[in-house]
Design a protein around this motif. Structure first.
Motif, mmCIF file in Angstrom:
data_model
loop_
_atom_site.group_PDB
_atom_site.id
_atom_site.type_symbol
_atom_site.label_atom_id
_atom_site.label_comp_id
_atom_site.label_asym_id
_atom_site.label_seq_id
_atom_site.Cartn_x
_atom_site.Cartn_y
_atom_site.Cartn_z
ATOM 1 N N ILE A 97 0.844 -1.194 0.000
ATOM 2 C CA ILE A 97 0.000 0.000 0.000
ATOM 3 C C ILE A 97 0.879 1.244 0.000
ATOM 4 O O ILE A 97 1.877 1.324 0.725
ATOM 5 N N ASN A 98 0.485 2.212 -0.808
ATOM 6 C CA ASN A 98 1.193 3.487 -0.904
ATOM 7 C C ASN A 98 1.247 4.167 0.459
ATOM 8 O O ASN A 98 0.232 4.320 1.136
ATOM 9 N N SER A 99 2.437 4.587 0.874
ATOM 10 C CA SER A 99 2.597 5.237 2.178
ATOM 11 C C SER A 99 1.847 6.565 2.269
ATOM 12 O O SER A 99 1.613 7.069 3.377
ATOM 13 N N LEU A 100 1.470 7.143 1.136
ATOM 14 C CA LEU A 100 0.706 8.392 1.133
ATOM 15 C C LEU A 100 -0.801 8.167 1.101
ATOM 16 O O LEU A 100 -1.568 9.119 1.080
ATOM 17 N N ALA A 101 -1.218 6.913 1.118
ATOM 18 C CA ALA A 101 -2.637 6.606 0.992
ATOM 19 C C ALA A 101 -3.435 7.148 2.174
ATOM 20 O O ALA A 101 -2.974 7.136 3.316
ATOM 21 N N THR A 102 -4.647 7.621 1.889
ATOM 22 C CA THR A 102 -5.559 8.045 2.945
ATOM 23 C C THR A 102 -6.226 6.818 3.555
ATOM 24 O O THR A 102 -6.144 5.703 3.025
ATOM 25 N N ALA A 103 -6.908 7.028 4.672
ATOM 26 C CA ALA A 103 -7.640 5.919 5.294
ATOM 27 C C ALA A 103 -8.664 5.332 4.328
ATOM 28 O O ALA A 103 -8.881 4.110 4.298
ATOM 29 N N GLU A 104 -9.286 6.200 3.514
ATOM 30 C CA GLU A 104 -10.255 5.717 2.527
ATOM 31 C C GLU A 104 -9.571 4.838 1.480
ATOM 32 O O GLU A 104 -10.089 3.782 1.113
ATOM 33 N N ASP A 105 -8.405 5.263 1.002
ATOM 34 C CA ASP A 105 -7.652 4.471 0.021
ATOM 35 C C ASP A 105 -7.259 3.115 0.603
ATOM 36 O O ASP A 105 -7.365 2.076 -0.059
ATOM 37 N N ALA A 219 18.152 3.700 -2.130
ATOM 38 C CA ALA A 219 16.761 3.265 -2.314
ATOM 39 C C ALA A 219 15.804 4.239 -1.649
ATOM 40 O O ALA A 219 15.401 4.049 -0.500
ATOM 41 N N PHE A 220 15.475 5.313 -2.362
ATOM 42 C CA PHE A 220 14.414 6.187 -1.871
ATOM 43 C C PHE A 220 13.123 5.962 -2.644
ATOM 44 O O PHE A 220 12.037 6.252 -2.144
ATOM 45 N N LEU A 221 13.223 5.458 -3.881
ATOM 46 C CA LEU A 221 12.002 5.129 -4.614
ATOM 47 C C LEU A 221 11.291 4.020 -3.849
ATOM 48 O O LEU A 221 11.902 3.034 -3.448
ATOM 49 N N PRO A 222 9.996 4.163 -3.609
ATOM 50 C CA PRO A 222 9.325 3.285 -2.638
ATOM 51 C C PRO A 222 9.273 1.824 -3.047
ATOM 52 O O PRO A 222 8.953 1.489 -4.182
ATOM 53 N N PHE A 223 9.564 0.959 -2.076
ATOM 54 C CA PHE A 223 9.482 -0.479 -2.294
ATOM 55 C C PHE A 223 8.041 -0.937 -2.525
ATOM 56 O O PHE A 223 7.822 -2.004 -3.085
ATOM 57 N N PHE A 224 7.056 -0.153 -2.048
ATOM 58 C CA PHE A 224 5.664 -0.575 -2.261
ATOM 59 C C PHE A 224 5.271 -0.473 -3.735
ATOM 60 O O PHE A 224 4.319 -1.111 -4.174
ATOM 61 N N HIS A 225 6.000 0.336 -4.502
ATOM 62 C CA HIS A 225 5.748 0.497 -5.930
ATOM 63 C C HIS A 225 6.548 -0.567 -6.664
ATOM 64 O O HIS A 225 7.666 -0.900 -6.289
ATOM 65 N N ILE A 226 6.010 -1.086 -7.741
ATOM 66 C CA ILE A 226 6.650 -2.213 -8.425
ATOM 67 C C ILE A 226 8.046 -1.857 -8.933
ATOM 68 O O ILE A 226 8.929 -2.719 -8.983
ATOM 69 N N TYR A 227 8.292 -0.609 -9.280
ATOM 70 C CA TYR A 227 9.628 -0.169 -9.709
ATOM 71 C C TYR A 227 10.627 -0.412 -8.578
ATOM 72 O O TYR A 227 11.663 -1.070 -8.750
ATOM 73 N N ASP A 487 -9.487 22.357 -2.658
ATOM 74 C CA ASP A 487 -9.510 21.997 -1.232
ATOM 75 C C ASP A 487 -10.358 20.754 -1.002
ATOM 76 O O ASP A 487 -10.001 19.877 -0.201
ATOM 77 N N PHE A 488 -11.492 20.655 -1.697
ATOM 78 C CA PHE A 488 -12.372 19.493 -1.547
ATOM 79 C C PHE A 488 -11.647 18.208 -1.943
ATOM 80 O O PHE A 488 -11.693 17.201 -1.225
ATOM 81 N N VAL A 489 -10.960 18.249 -3.067
ATOM 82 C CA VAL A 489 -10.244 17.049 -3.526
ATOM 83 C C VAL A 489 -9.127 16.689 -2.568
ATOM 84 O O VAL A 489 -8.950 15.517 -2.201
ATOM 85 N N SER A 490 -8.382 17.700 -2.114
ATOM 86 C CA SER A 490 -7.215 17.414 -1.266
ATOM 87 C C SER A 490 -7.608 16.801 0.071
ATOM 88 O O SER A 490 -6.809 16.107 0.707
ATOM 89 N N GLU A 491 -8.851 17.030 0.517
ATOM 90 C CA GLU A 491 -9.324 16.436 1.773
ATOM 91 C C GLU A 491 -9.528 14.931 1.670
ATOM 92 O O GLU A 491 -9.598 14.241 2.692
ATOM 93 N N HIS A 492 -9.631 14.412 0.437
ATOM 94 C CA HIS A 492 -10.024 13.014 0.265
ATOM 95 C C HIS A 492 -8.982 12.139 -0.431
ATOM 96 O O HIS A 492 -9.199 10.926 -0.552
ATOM 97 N N VAL A 493 -7.896 12.726 -0.896
ATOM 98 C CA VAL A 493 -6.931 11.933 -1.668
ATOM 99 C C VAL A 493 -5.523 12.115 -1.128
ATOM 100 O O VAL A 493 -5.243 13.061 -0.378
ATOM 101 N N ALA A 494 -4.649 11.212 -1.520
ATOM 102 C CA ALA A 494 -3.232 11.352 -1.195
ATOM 103 C C ALA A 494 -2.683 12.619 -1.852
ATOM 104 O O ALA A 494 -3.191 13.054 -2.899
#
Length: 530
Positions: A97-105, A219-227, A487-494
């Motif tokens: 899971i993306n470390s920037l993911a919201t609780a909804e994600d 290794a700063f590119l995230p391990f959670f990403h397939i790259y 602002d509305f979008v930023s409240e709900h997404v990474a």
């Protein structure tokens, strides 16, 4: 159809664990596998294998087996490597899971993947705990690696010293990982990658991406990403190199770690190249040991690549791929300095590719000299995914009947087999290497009571990055400004998914079938920018 100029390689029919860790010599076992770039703590290959087997044993004692999906939400660290491979050693499937993911994600991915165990770290516990509670996951099934009251920790798992289980499965069909990707369009879907997919792609990639055992790989590119998962974590381990981990990107820390830990090989995405080429801070650090920079995740401009080479005096290459390809399909070989810097190089071994005219569906011939006409790139090989989890319709849409995967990217190929990505057929937006699905943002925008209709496309932003722009139709009599939409979008997404431009309009162009005509919006945007 065209293939690699490199000969096919033998792909062992084994698990990713056996492929990476079996048969290491005492000298290799005593080598440094991982360095925590922040603290400097070192982990040998011997210690890493012990941790992997300890995690596997503890999970098996909790009835985790080949039918189990374990979610992993964790930034880059030595612990990630131990836990990730421990889950696989137990025979379970990992959904990262993306470390920037919201609780909804997080909740959506837990539900879709049917994960019954969840591992995370305390800085990300708030969102993880909310998502776990939403799907009814008990606290003892939420493991907090660095410890938290009421939850098992990594130390607890390892202290049990439970033996790793004896596990049997078919590497060609058993799911190793379930990363989530938007494919060529739409909302994120679970990409089913088998052990053979992962083994194949490391074995294919190492023929062109030549990490050496003496390398220190940043290794700063995230391990959670397939790259990060395949090209950093697994490939570096296969070559018995040393991985230097960074939990999140900070440019100053990036330069410090490269200097202090004497990094020699650095994988980046194009935005980092901008800083390396232009930022004055670079001169304050000794990063002269860097011999190779490899860029992926998004197209890298040739002029920018040359600016980095000129400034740092190292080699710089790039490659191409997508999650559904495990992910690498093309790369510029380290041994070749004659290819154009903006090309993605040659097809990797064991793969077949075709170019298809997107208008007519006709196959484009490989030229006898010069460069072909542009066409959509299709790829077939042992690294191609098994399909999308629980989504046969999306799988059929991206796969041809004879096993080619439609990449959604427009490419050319030269008579020598050099591939260049020239345009995007797919509608995904690539921002700093992250995928953003317009459909996901559009669905969110439509939940706003003041918005009657919406469409999202990618447009050029600062420093050549693609950014999401929303076209918004307001409800009759409603009042909403650009800041209100963003602002509305930023409240709900990474954070990387945020809408960064807004244009109000009277109507969204659509086909007779009701599909948003994003190509019309893009064409109008080009005219407006001109």
């Amino acid at each position: 159809m065209f293939t690699s100029p490199y000969p096919d390689v033998d792909i062992p029919n084994v698990s990713i664990y056996d492929y990476l860790f079996a048969g290491l010599s005492d000298h290799e076992l005593d080598g440094i596998a991982l360095i925590d770039g922040t603290s400097g703590a070192e982990t040998t290959y011997r210690a890493l294998i012990s941790q992997v087997e300890g995690v596997a044993g503890a999970l098996a004692a909790r009835d985790v087996d080949t039918d189990t999906v374990v979610a992993l939400l964790c930034p880059n660290s030595p612990a990630f490597a131990a836990v990730f491979h421990g889950i696989l050693r137990a025979g379970a499937t990992v959904t990262t899971i993306n470390s920037l993911a919201t609780a909804e994600d997080i909740e959506k991915q837990l539900k879709d993947s049917k994960a019954t165990w969840f591992m995370t770290v305390s800085p990300l516990l708030t969102g993880a705990k909310a998502a776990a509670a939403a799907i009814g996951l008990a606290d003892d099934h939420l493991i907090v690696l660095d410890g938290a009251d009421g939850h098992p920790s990594l130390r607890d798992l390892l202290a049990e010293a439970a033996p790793p289980p004896s596990v049997t499965f078919d590497p060609a069909t058993h799911l190793a990982v379930l990363p989530y990707s938007s494919g060529t369009t739409g909302v994120p879907k679970g990409v089913m990658l088998s052990h053979r997919n992962l083994v194949a792609n490391v074995e294919q990639s190492r023929q062109l991406i030549t990490i050496e055992s003496a390398d220190r790989v940043l290794a700063f590119l995230p391990f959670f990403h397939i790259y990060g998962m395949t090209v950093l974590l697994n490939l570096a381990i296969k070559e018995h190199a040393t991985l230097v981990t960074m939990p999140k990107f900070d440019f100053v820390e990036f330069l410090r770690i490269m200097q202090d830990h004497r990094c020699t090989y650095v994988f980046i995405a194009p935005p980092v190249a901008v800083g390396l080429a232009k930022h004055p801070l670079v001169e304050q650090y000794d990063i002269s040991r860097v011999r190779m920079i490899f860029s992926g995740a998004a197209p890298l401009d040739g002029a920018l690549a040359q600016a980095v080479i000129d400034r740092l005096g190292c080699q710089l290459k790039q490659g191409y791929g997508m999650t559904e390809l495990s992910p690498v399909s093309h790369a510029v070989p380290q041994t070749n300095d004659d290819l154009p810097l903006d090309s993605v190089g040659f097809t990797i071994p064991n793969m077949e590719c075709r170019l298809i005219d997107p208008e007519t569906g006709e196959e484009i011939d490989l030229p006898t000299e010069g460069v072909s006409a542009p066409g959509e790139l299709l790829c077939r090989g042992p690294n191609v995914m098994l399909g999308y989890l629980g989504n046969d319709e999306a799988t059929r849409a991206i796969m041809t009947e004879d096993g080619f995967l439609r990449t959604g990217d427009i490419a050319t190929v030269s008579s020598e087999g050099v591939v260049t990505i020239v345009d995007r057929l797919k509608e995904l937006i690539k921002y700093k290497g992250y995928q953003i699905a317009p459909a996901e943002l559009e669905a969110l925008l439509l939940t706003h009571p003041a918005i009657a209709d919406a469409a999202v496309i990618g447009i050029p932003g600062d420093e050549g990055q693609e950014v999401p722009k929303a076209f918004v139709v307001l409800q009759a009599g409603a009042e909403l400004d650009e800041a209100g939409v963003m602002d509305f979008v930023s409240e709900h997404v990474a954070p990387y998914k945020k809408v960064r431009r807004v244009q109000f309009t009277d109507a969204i162009p659509k086909s007779s079938a009701g599909k948003i005509l994003r190509k019309d919006l893009r064409a109008a945007e080009r005219v407006r920018q001109d």
